[in-house]
Scaffold this active site. Structure first.
Site, short mmCIF file in Angstrom:
data_model
loop_
_atom_site.label_atom_id
_atom_site.label_comp_id
_atom_site.label_asym_id
_atom_site.label_seq_id
_atom_site.Cartn_x
_atom_site.Cartn_y
_atom_site.Cartn_z
N GLY A 242 1.22 11.45 11.67
CA GLY A 242 1.08 10.03 11.37
C GLY A 242 2.42 9.36 11.12
O GLY A 242 2.61 8.18 11.44
N GLY A 362 3.01 2.20 4.16
CA GLY A 362 1.88 2.95 4.68
C GLY A 362 2.21 4.37 5.09
O GLY A 362 3.31 4.65 5.57
N GLU A 363 1.25 5.27 4.89
CA GLU A 363 1.38 6.69 5.24
C GLU A 363 2.59 7.34 4.57
O GLU A 363 3.31 8.14 5.17
CB GLU A 363 1.40 6.89 6.76
CG GLU A 363 0.07 6.48 7.40
CD GLU A 363 -0.08 6.96 8.81
OE1 GLU A 363 0.36 8.09 9.11
OE2 GLU A 363 -0.64 6.22 9.63
N GLY A 364 2.82 6.95 3.32
CA GLY A 364 3.94 7.50 2.56
C GLY A 364 5.08 6.52 2.46
O GLY A 364 5.67 6.17 3.48
#
Length: 380
Positions: A242, A362-364
């Site tokens: 991701g 987002g996503e970390g």
């Protein structure tokens, strides 16, 4: 093989550009103003083969690789980063989780619908009180005969309301235990599963972000992905891929801002000549172009490692961290180059400016990426 890959990437890029000009550009501003999630666009992207770009042909996908995938995301981001974000979430999170950890029966059942664009996928990890601290999630699943009963909620979920199917992480053991989380597939229409509040966002407004709510939601044991207790480990592996997706999104935003800035600086006249001829502007363009190329190379390195089957923890975190920050910097510089016009909705750079920030969250978050990178360095 290299030339064949480049030819395929160019074909994907050309297809996305034609698609964007026809199906996105005429509606982009209105969709952004209305915070409209254009479901019909994703059905069309399915017809183009992009909703299952990483899915093998045997499951109805296109069967391409990460080079083509990154090309599709970055080119789509030029037209609308929100739509590119949704395509990335559908492919790299929901669909890829089933592809990587689903049984043959599960993949045969769900992947063709996801790959065709008939179904849009969601992925549920984040909760209101556990963002980066996913190990302490409050959503729980308890075994009851041949079923699991889910209770809890997720937030900041892409397609949490409109998605047809979701891969959901729930705690099946003690809080804080990395082997106490399990991944479940939940189809829309399952009793006790509903979409909650839709977030009103600064940017990425064409990508739906909502809550997902589970109230005594009963899931058959056949909907467990992998083994019970493997959900956290699975999620970390999914997030590795991701990160490449978000890096590609950041690259697309940065490159889009650069392209717009170059064109505008050539056309805009001050003191009898184009502003591109002024060193203050040309140096900004030089910095932007260098940063875009560096982001592209970091992404390429992560893809090479992934194709070799190597650990991509550090490489994907570096790519995501750098490309995300570059997206913000390039969008900021583009607005500055446009001057007062950059602060208006008459030009696309203000949208890049608003959309770019999500890439660093987002996503970390960027700080989480730094944490991942530093741990990798210290463990080497």
């Amino acid at each position: 093989m290299v030339q064949e890959s480049l030819d395929t990437q160019k074909m994907v890029a050309d297809s996305v550009q034609r698609f964007g000009e026809k199906h996105i550009a005429p509606h982009r501003d209105q969709w952004d103003d209305d915070e409209h999630f254009p479901v019909e666009v994703f059905h069309k992207l399915g017809e183009l083969g992009l909703m299952g770009i990483l899915v093998p042909e045997e499951y109805g996908g296109t069967g391409l690789g990460y080079n083509e995938y990154v090309t599709a995301i970055s080119e789509l981001a030029y037209f609308d980063p929100g739509i590119a974000l949704s395509l990335a979430a559908h492919n790299s999170l929901c669909t890829n989780h089933i592809l990587m950890f689903g049984s043959e029966e599960q993949k045969t059942k769900w992947l063709p619908k996801l790959a065709s664009g008939e179904w849009i996928g969601a992925w549920g990890l984040t909760e209101p009180n556990t963002g980066s601290d996913a190990g302490n999630m409050m959503t729980v699943a308890k075994k009851d005969g041949d079923e699991w009963v889910l209770n809890g909620s997720k937030n900041f979920i892409t397609h949490g309301k409109s998605g047809h199917i979701a891969v959901v992480m729930a705690r099946t053991g003690e809080r804080g235990d990395k082997h106490a989380m399990t991944a479940f597939v939940v189809e829309r229409g399952t009793k006790g599963f509903s979409g909650g509040r839709k977030e009103r966002k600064l940017g990425m407004r064409t990508s739906e972000t909502t809550e997902m709510i589970f109230e005594d939601c009963r899931i058959p044991t056949s909907n467990v992905l992998g083994e019970v207790g493997e959900g956290f480990v699975q999620a970390l592996k999914i997030l590795d891929g991701g990160r490449i997706s978000i890096a590609a999104l950041g690259l697309g935003i940065a490159n889009g801002a650069l392209r717009c800035a170059i064109q505008y600086s050539k056309e805009r006249k001050q003191f009898g000549k184009s502003i591109a001829s002024f060193q203050g502007i040309s140096f900004k363009l030089s910095d932007m172009a260098t940063q875009v190329e560096a982001a592209r190379l970091l992404i390429k390195e992560a893809i090479i490692k992934k194709q070799r089957g190597e650990n991509i923890n550090k490489a994907s975190a570096m790519a995501k961290y750098y490309a995300s920050e570059v997206a913000v910097k390039c969008a900021d510089e583009a607005v500055q180059i446009f001057g007062g016009y950059g602060f208006t909705k008459d030009y696309p750079v203000e949208k890049y400016y608003r959309d770019a920030k999500l890439c660093t969250i987002g996503e970390g978050t960027s700080n989480i990426q730094k944490l991942v990178i530093s741990r990798c360095l210290l463990d080497e």
